[in-house]
Design a protein around this motif. Structure first.
Motif, PDB file in Angstrom:
ATOM      1  N   THR A   1      61.299  61.770  13.876  1.00 11.44           N
ATOM      2  CA  THR A   1      62.884  62.111  14.323  1.00 11.44           C
ATOM      3  C   THR A   1      64.166  60.609  14.721  1.00 11.44           C
TER       4      THR A   1
ATOM      5  N   ARG B   1      54.640  60.852  16.402  1.00  9.55           N
ATOM      6  CA  ARG B   1      55.631  60.694  16.451  1.00  9.55           C
ATOM      7  C   ARG B   1      56.295  59.342  16.106  1.00  9.55           C
TER       8      ARG B   1
ATOM      9  N   ASP C   1      59.710  57.508  15.448  1.00  9.80           N
ATOM     10  CA  ASP C   1      60.899  57.651  15.376  1.00  9.80           C
ATOM     11  C   ASP C   1      61.766  56.664  14.469  1.00  9.80           C
TER      12      ASP C   1
ATOM     13  N   SER D   1      65.602  55.973  14.346  1.00 12.56           N
ATOM     14  CA  SER D   1      67.178  55.404  14.134  1.00 12.56           C
ATOM     15  C   SER D   1      67.201  53.910  13.487  1.00 12.56           C
TER      16      SER D   1
END
Ligand code: DC
Length: 223
Positions: free
Chosen positions: A145, A198, A200, A202
């Protein structure tokens, strides 16, 4: 690597799933399948044939013939024998894909096809429901994500590189709308599998994301 393994990479639009999943598959010598491309091709079929509304889409769900093959390091998607690889990435095709993917009859057919393609190979699949539905026993499950803003910036740059200049705000609004549709539909909504890792992205480069997944995959394959 001789033991067959499967890797599920799920996550929202623009998280970098397809680029990262492709690189992971290459490094591990596995088959890669972009399942979103299959929903996109179904969406295109419905659009081309003027079919809309859940009931009519469900009624026609058995009609489009979807095939995928690999050439030049990229997945090509055929719809009724015609290569639609370029057409499926327009913003309109994205929204159509999101709509048809909420129809259970479409999902049933695509999930069966995805399992058939992955069967008997070591494979990396990316999508929304790979870990929760398509490959519940995957060797490794990743939920990839990034923030909406970072994902919109990436998509905006990708579109610009392809000569399709869309205002950033419009790209962001489409991402937010798709996230909502994908996460709130009744049929296999996008969600992180309980046993998924998970990641991330970003503040990560693509290479860092690939390395993180490859390291976990190697450990999971050995285990
Ligand atoms: O990954 P993508 O953006 O190409 O996916 C296009 C659409 O298809 C997306 O809105 C959600 C849907 N999709 C899905 O429901 N299940 C998958 N396994 C892959 C994609």
């Amino acid at each position: 690597m001789s033991k067959h393994f499967t890797i599920a990479i799920d996550g929202p639009a623009g998280a970098g799933k397809s680029t990262v999943a492709q690189a992971v598959a290459r490094e591990l010598g596995a088959v890669y399948l972009d399942t979103g491309a299959m929903y996109r091709a179904v969406g295109l079929y419905m659009q081309d044939h003027g079919i809309s509304g859940t009931e009519r889409i469900a009624g026609a769900s058995g009609k489009p013939q979807i095939e995928v093959y690999f050439a030049g390091g990229a997945q090509h998607t055929l719809l009724d024998g015609v290569d639609v690889t370029d057409r499926i990435h327009s913003p309109e095709a994205s929204l159509m894909a999101s709509k048809v993917s909420a129809v259970p009859a479409v999902r049933e057919r695509m999930v069966a096809l995805q399992r058939e393609i992955a069967h008997g190979h070591s494979a990396v699949l990316d999508g929304r429901d790979i870990g929760t539905c398509v490959l519940p026993d995957a060797t490794l499950k990743v939920f990839l994500t990034a923030s909406c803003e970072v994902r919109a910036e990436r998509r905006h740059r990708q579109l610009a590189a392809a000569g399709k200049d869309e205002p950033y705000e419009k790209v962001l609004a489409e991402i937010v709308e798709r996230d909502f549709n994908d996460a709130h539909r009744d049929a296999s909504p996008m969600r992180q599998a309980e046993d998924a890792v998970r990641i991330d992205t970003s503040d990560m480069t693509e290479e860092q994301a690939v390395a993180a997944i490859v390291a976990r995959a190697k450990a999971a394959i050995k285990a």
